[in-house]
Design a protein around this motif. Sequence first.
Motif, PDB file in Angstrom:
ATOM      1  N   ILE A 100     -14.454 -11.120  39.960  1.00 38.41           N
ATOM      2  CA  ILE A 100     -13.047 -10.720  39.938  1.00 38.41           C
ATOM      3  C   ILE A 100     -12.223 -11.690  39.101  1.00 38.41           C
ATOM      4  CG2 ILE A 100     -12.307 -11.984  42.008  1.00 38.41           C
ATOM      5  CD1 ILE A 100     -10.766  -9.337  42.743  1.00 38.41           C
ATOM      6  N   PHE A 101     -12.676 -12.930  39.027  1.00 39.33           N
ATOM      7  CA  PHE A 101     -12.062 -13.939  38.165  1.00 39.33           C
ATOM      8  C   PHE A 101     -12.110 -13.447  36.720  1.00 39.33           C
ATOM      9  CE2 PHE A 101     -11.239 -18.562  37.481  1.00 39.33           C
ATOM     10  CZ  PHE A 101     -11.476 -18.643  36.115  1.00 39.33           C
ATOM     11  N   ASP A 102     -13.265 -12.945  36.302  1.00 37.42           N
ATOM     12  CA  ASP A 102     -13.464 -12.502  34.925  1.00 37.42           C
ATOM     13  C   ASP A 102     -12.611 -11.284  34.588  1.00 37.42           C
ATOM     14  OD1 ASP A 102     -15.312 -14.489  34.995  1.00 37.42           O
ATOM     15  OD2 ASP A 102     -17.068 -13.190  34.857  1.00 37.42           O
ATOM     16  N   ALA A 103     -12.428 -10.391  35.559  1.00 36.46           N
ATOM     17  CA  ALA A 103     -11.738  -9.128  35.294  1.00 36.46           C
ATOM     18  C   ALA A 103     -10.232  -9.201  35.520  1.00 36.46           C
ATOM     19  CB  ALA A 103     -12.330  -8.037  36.180  1.00 36.46           C
ATOM     20  N   ALA A 104      -9.739 -10.286  36.107  1.00 32.68           N
ATOM     21  CA  ALA A 104      -8.322 -10.380  36.466  1.00 32.68           C
ATOM     22  C   ALA A 104      -7.432 -10.509  35.231  1.00 32.68           C
ATOM     23  CB  ALA A 104      -8.097 -11.573  37.388  1.00 32.68           C
ATOM     24  N   GLU A 105      -6.217  -9.989  35.348  1.00 33.55           N
ATOM     25  CA  GLU A 105      -5.262 -10.075  34.241  1.00 33.55           C
ATOM     26  C   GLU A 105      -4.711 -11.491  34.087  1.00 33.55           C
ATOM     27  OE1 GLU A 105      -2.161  -7.230  34.394  1.00 33.55           O
ATOM     28  OE2 GLU A 105      -3.499  -5.503  34.418  1.00 33.55           O
ATOM     29  N   GLY A 106      -4.594 -12.187  35.198  1.00 35.77           N
ATOM     30  CA  GLY A 106      -3.998 -13.514  35.129  1.00 35.77           C
ATOM     31  C   GLY A 106      -4.555 -14.443  36.173  1.00 35.77           C
ATOM     32  N   PRO A 107      -4.150 -15.709  36.141  1.00 35.48           N
ATOM     33  CA  PRO A 107      -4.710 -16.721  37.030  1.00 35.48           C
ATOM     34  C   PRO A 107      -4.343 -16.540  38.496  1.00 35.48           C
ATOM     35  CG  PRO A 107      -2.881 -17.622  35.773  1.00 35.48           C
ATOM     36  CD  PRO A 107      -3.192 -16.287  35.183  1.00 35.48           C
ATOM     37  N   GLU A 108      -3.173 -16.021  38.799  1.00 36.46           N
ATOM     38  CA  GLU A 108      -2.791 -15.879  40.199  1.00 36.46           C
ATOM     39  C   GLU A 108      -3.763 -14.959  40.922  1.00 36.46           C
ATOM     40  OE1 GLU A 108       1.122 -15.073  43.018  1.00 36.46           O
ATOM     41  OE2 GLU A 108       1.257 -14.781  40.844  1.00 36.46           O
ATOM     42  N   GLU A 109      -4.083 -13.813  40.278  1.00 38.00           N
ATOM     43  CA  GLU A 109      -5.033 -12.881  40.886  1.00 38.00           C
ATOM     44  C   GLU A 109      -6.467 -13.407  40.797  1.00 38.00           C
ATOM     45  OE1 GLU A 109      -1.466 -11.013  39.160  1.00 38.00           O
ATOM     46  OE2 GLU A 109      -3.122 -12.136  38.236  1.00 38.00           O
ATOM     47  N   GLY A 110      -6.846 -13.873  39.613  1.00 37.83           N
ATOM     48  CA  GLY A 110      -8.226 -14.279  39.396  1.00 37.83           C
ATOM     49  C   GLY A 110      -8.627 -15.526  40.161  1.00 37.83           C
ATOM     50  N   ILE A 111      -7.843 -16.578  40.038  1.00 36.19           N
ATOM     51  CA  ILE A 111      -8.180 -17.819  40.721  1.00 36.19           C
ATOM     52  C   ILE A 111      -7.977 -17.669  42.225  1.00 36.19           C
ATOM     53  CG2 ILE A 111      -7.551 -20.256  40.998  1.00 36.19           C
ATOM     54  CD1 ILE A 111      -6.933 -20.278  37.983  1.00 36.19           C
ATOM     55  N   GLY A 112      -6.954 -16.930  42.622  1.00 37.98           N
ATOM     56  CA  GLY A 112      -6.730 -16.693  44.047  1.00 37.98           C
ATOM     57  C   GLY A 112      -7.908 -15.998  44.699  1.00 37.98           C
ATOM     58  N   ALA A 113      -8.410 -14.945  44.046  1.00 35.75           N
ATOM     59  CA  ALA A 113      -9.561 -14.216  44.587  1.00 35.75           C
ATOM     60  C   ALA A 113     -10.824 -15.073  44.548  1.00 35.75           C
ATOM     61  CB  ALA A 113      -9.775 -12.927  43.803  1.00 35.75           C
ATOM     62  N   TYR A 114     -10.953 -15.892  43.524  1.00 34.05           N
ATOM     63  CA  TYR A 114     -12.116 -16.782  43.402  1.00 34.05           C
ATOM     64  C   TYR A 114     -12.133 -17.788  44.549  1.00 34.05           C
ATOM     65  CZ  TYR A 114     -15.412 -20.033  41.143  1.00 34.05           C
ATOM     66  OH  TYR A 114     -16.481 -20.844  40.858  1.00 34.05           O
ATOM     67  N   ILE A 115     -10.976 -18.338  44.884  1.00 28.67           N
ATOM     68  CA  ILE A 115     -10.885 -19.274  46.005  1.00 28.67           C
ATOM     69  C   ILE A 115     -11.271 -18.582  47.307  1.00 28.67           C
ATOM     70  CG2 ILE A 115      -9.272 -20.606  47.433  1.00 28.67           C
ATOM     71  CD1 ILE A 115      -7.768 -21.257  44.789  1.00 28.67           C
TER      72      ILE A 115
END
Length: 211
Positions: free
Chosen positions: A81-96
């Motif tokens: 989901i990190f790779d597919a996210a539009e931005g860091p808030e969504e991507g890094i948040g989901a990665y955490i």
Amino acid sequence: MPQSKRPNSKKERRLENEKLILSAAEKVFAEAGFGGATMQLIADMAGLPKANLHYYFPTKESLYRQVVQNIFQTWLQAADIFDAAEGPEEGIGAYIDAKMEISRRHPAGSKVWASEVMHRAPVIQDYLETTLMEWTDGRAKIIDRWISEGRMAPINPRHLLYMLWATTQHYADFGHQIETLNGGEALTDAQWEDAKTSIKQIILRGIGATG
């Protein structure tokens, strides 16, 4: 009909045995390290004859490498989901969120990885130099893109990744310490959720990625 089911049953038994062996191996390697672990200890933990282990994994090293690869593949899936996210808030948040769940549900695997790396990766150095290097380079490019798009502060992406790994994996590798500081009790569901929320707030605000 019974004959047509036999291959499936055999396959299911094989998969179940492999799962038992790998789960037991995670625990033994986490507690004893590669040097202290033996195939007999792992067989005893799995409740299987030692010969079964050698059937599925001819050597201790082959079993160890599979345990390490499994935890890494689990971490890779968490980054999808990190790779597919539009931005860091969504991507890094989901990665955490995903990495914290892995630390909660697979603490032994994380400890095996940590111990191996702390001993200068005598068994999986080639894995670090290839698979991990390629994965890290790829994620760093995504973070650089977010920076260039003005979605987060200009920082060194590698140090951000190291911080994410260290923070989320701490809950597995130092689980005993956390439980001790939690009054000798494992974190509850609510406490795990609070930990995820706190980590996301701290990191995302720190990199200027929150709205």
